[in-house]
Design an enzyme around this catalytic site. Structure first.
Site, PDB file in Angstrom:
ATOM      1  N   ASP A  62       0.845  -1.204   0.000  1.00 45.55           N
ATOM      2  CA  ASP A  62       0.000   0.000   0.000  1.00 45.55           C
ATOM      3  C   ASP A  62       0.880   1.254   0.000  1.00 45.55           C
ATOM      4  O   ASP A  62       0.381   2.374  -0.085  1.00 45.55           O
ATOM      5  CB  ASP A  62      -1.021  -0.004   1.151  1.00 45.55           C
ATOM      6  CG  ASP A  62      -0.370   0.027   2.527  1.00 45.55           C
ATOM      7  OD1 ASP A  62       0.879  -0.011   2.611  1.00 45.55           O
ATOM      8  OD2 ASP A  62      -1.121   0.094   3.525  1.00 45.55           O
ATOM      9  N   SER A  63       2.221   1.068   0.035  1.00 45.49           N
ATOM     10  CA  SER A  63       3.142   2.189  -0.205  1.00 45.49           C
ATOM     11  C   SER A  63       2.894   2.781  -1.587  1.00 45.49           C
ATOM     12  O   SER A  63       3.381   3.881  -1.873  1.00 45.49           O
ATOM     13  CB  SER A  63       4.595   1.728  -0.084  1.00 45.49           C
ATOM     14  OG  SER A  63       4.820   0.586  -0.894  1.00 45.49           O
ATOM     15  N   ASP A 103      -0.836  -6.500  -0.340  1.00 45.56           N
ATOM     16  CA  ASP A 103      -1.013  -5.806   0.939  1.00 45.56           C
ATOM     17  C   ASP A 103      -2.501  -5.582   1.204  1.00 45.56           C
ATOM     18  O   ASP A 103      -3.242  -5.192   0.299  1.00 45.56           O
ATOM     19  CB  ASP A 103      -0.306  -4.444   0.849  1.00 45.56           C
ATOM     20  CG  ASP A 103       0.402  -4.074   2.139  1.00 45.56           C
ATOM     21  OD1 ASP A 103       0.324  -4.834   3.112  1.00 45.56           O
ATOM     22  OD2 ASP A 103       1.056  -3.008   2.136  1.00 45.56           O
ATOM     23  N   LYS A 140      -0.541  -9.551   3.171  1.00 45.55           N
ATOM     24  CA  LYS A 140       0.156  -8.986   4.340  1.00 45.55           C
ATOM     25  C   LYS A 140      -0.796  -8.045   5.058  1.00 45.55           C
ATOM     26  O   LYS A 140      -1.559  -7.322   4.404  1.00 45.55           O
ATOM     27  CB  LYS A 140       1.409  -8.214   3.904  1.00 45.55           C
ATOM     28  CG  LYS A 140       2.104  -7.513   5.070  1.00 45.55           C
ATOM     29  CD  LYS A 140       3.415  -6.887   4.682  1.00 45.55           C
ATOM     30  CE  LYS A 140       3.302  -5.520   4.062  1.00 45.55           C
ATOM     31  NZ  LYS A 140       2.618  -4.511   4.912  1.00 45.55           N
ATOM     32  N   GLU A 188      -1.064  -5.410   8.791  1.00 48.95           N
ATOM     33  CA  GLU A 188      -0.322  -4.739   9.859  1.00 48.95           C
ATOM     34  C   GLU A 188      -0.954  -5.020  11.219  1.00 48.95           C
ATOM     35  O   GLU A 188      -2.184  -5.090  11.331  1.00 48.95           O
ATOM     36  CB  GLU A 188      -0.323  -3.222   9.615  1.00 48.95           C
ATOM     37  CG  GLU A 188       0.380  -2.820   8.320  1.00 48.95           C
ATOM     38  CD  GLU A 188       0.396  -1.307   8.094  1.00 48.95           C
ATOM     39  OE1 GLU A 188      -0.074  -0.551   8.981  1.00 48.95           O
ATOM     40  OE2 GLU A 188       0.872  -0.893   7.025  1.00 48.95           O
ATOM     41  N   GLU A 237       9.329  -3.168  10.776  1.00 48.53           N
ATOM     42  CA  GLU A 237       9.618  -1.859  10.163  1.00 48.53           C
ATOM     43  C   GLU A 237      10.057  -0.861  11.223  1.00 48.53           C
ATOM     44  O   GLU A 237       9.383  -0.665  12.249  1.00 48.53           O
ATOM     45  CB  GLU A 237       8.380  -1.345   9.412  1.00 48.53           C
ATOM     46  CG  GLU A 237       8.627   0.036   8.792  1.00 48.53           C
ATOM     47  CD  GLU A 237       7.643   0.465   7.716  1.00 48.53           C
ATOM     48  OE1 GLU A 237       6.770  -0.329   7.341  1.00 48.53           O
ATOM     49  OE2 GLU A 237       7.772   1.610   7.258  1.00 48.53           O
TER      50      GLU A 237
HETATM   51  O1  KIV Z   1       3.490  -1.071   1.669  1.00 45.11           O
HETATM   52  C1  KIV Z   1       4.687  -1.382   1.744  1.00 45.11           C
HETATM   53  O2  KIV Z   1       5.486  -1.152   0.826  1.00 45.11           O
HETATM   54  C2  KIV Z   1       5.148  -2.027   2.965  1.00 45.11           C
HETATM   55  C3  KIV Z   1       6.616  -2.220   3.120  1.00 45.11           C
HETATM   56  C4  KIV Z   1       7.218  -0.945   3.533  1.00 45.11           C
HETATM   57  C5  KIV Z   1       6.940  -3.329   4.026  1.00 45.11           C
HETATM   58  O3  KIV Z   1       4.362  -2.349   3.800  1.00 45.11           O
END
Ligand code: KIV
Length: 276
Positions: free
Chosen positions: A45-46, A84, A114, A116, A183
């Site tokens: 989600d970056s 994500d 993934k 959080e 992180e």
């Molecule tokens: O969204 C992302 O790129 C991340 C990484 C920084 C681990 O969660």
């Protein structure tokens, strides 16, 4: 390199082989990451920050993640793709979390998701695992909690947050995540967690003792000028190279230098003659 699976990733920890992961959000970049033999791609989600132009990751939607995951998946054969779970896609109920994780697998084509969080996400992780979907955890500085943290801050610098980090790592490992992103965590703390849990840790701003590393690809390639986090190493500096190319293009078009004869197509003179 053969197909990377969750079993391969877990095995690498046992064999003390470092795990490599980078983010990607589109077909061309994912093709290069696959060609480089990187183990895993995170469709992170970056993308909110580095592709979509937001200040943080909170505005990224399920549809954004699925759209970009599909492009990445089309580019790879061996690299494992992790999608994500965006903000609010797993916070409301475990049912919604399973449905959204399922969409990332079924519609996006990812092989794992993934999410959080630590102890507060154990039930969510277990529910998604029940649906046979592998989950990667993510603790420490979890960017979706930026408003709660009051900014992007290193986590685990005082006793309370250090204890919370260890507790979160244990909880995620027990819940069954196949790997855990750490992180912005002090190096000695990341080392301690890595030694303690039997799943691989993937560090970003967490020092060299993690079982693997992940970076946001746009940051490590130096795509844009401006702030990048302290923990990023620029392995390339593409921004001036791209700017040179764009400036040269503008100049050559404006001066009539581009396109040159070799960039055009010919047609038989008799075809042209018939037109007049
Ligand atoms: O969204 C992302 O790129 C991340 C990484 C920084 C681990 O969660």
């Amino acid at each position: 390199m053969g197909k990377v699976t969750t079993a391969v990733i877990k095995d690498k920890k046992l064999k003390k082989e470092k795990i490599t992961m980078l983010t990607s959000y589109d077909f061309p970049m994912a093709s290069l990451v696959e060609a480089a033999g990187i183990d895993m791609i995170l469709v992170g989600d970056s993308m909110g920050n580095v592709v979509l132009g937001y200040n943080n990751t909170l505005a990224v939607t399920m549809d954004d993640i699925i759209h970009h995951t599909r492009a990445v998946v089309r580019a790879v054969n061996n690299t494992m793709v992790v999608g994500d779970m965006p903000f609010l896609s797993y916070h409301i109920s475990t049912q919604e979390a399973v449905r959204n994780a399922g969409r990332i697998i079924q519609e996006g084509g990812a092989e794992a998701v993934k999410l959080e969080g630590g102890t507060e996400r154990v039930d969510t992780v277990k529910a998604i695992l029940d649906a046979q979907i592998p989950v990667m955890g993510h603790i420490g500085l979890t960017p979706q909690s930026v408003n709660q943290f009051g900014g992007f801050k290193v986590q685990g610098k005082d006793e309370a947050t250090a204890r919370k980090l260890i507790e979160d790592a244990r909880a995620m490992a027990e819940a069954g995540v196949f790997a855990l992103v750490l992180e912005c965590v002090p190096t000695p703390l990341a080392k301690r967690v890595t030694e303690e849990v039997d799943i691989p840790t993937i560090g970003i701003g967490a020092g060299p003792y993690c079982d693997g590393q992940v970076l946001v690809i746009n940051d490590m390639l130096g795509f844009l000028k401006g702030h990048i986090p302290k923990f990023v190493k620029k392995f390339a500096n593409l921004e001036p190279i791209i700017m040179d190319a764009l400036t040269a293009y503008k100049e050559e078009v404006e001066m009539g230098v581009f396109p040159a004869p070799e960039h055009g197509f010919t047609v038989d003179a008799e075809v042209l003659d018939k037109l007049y």
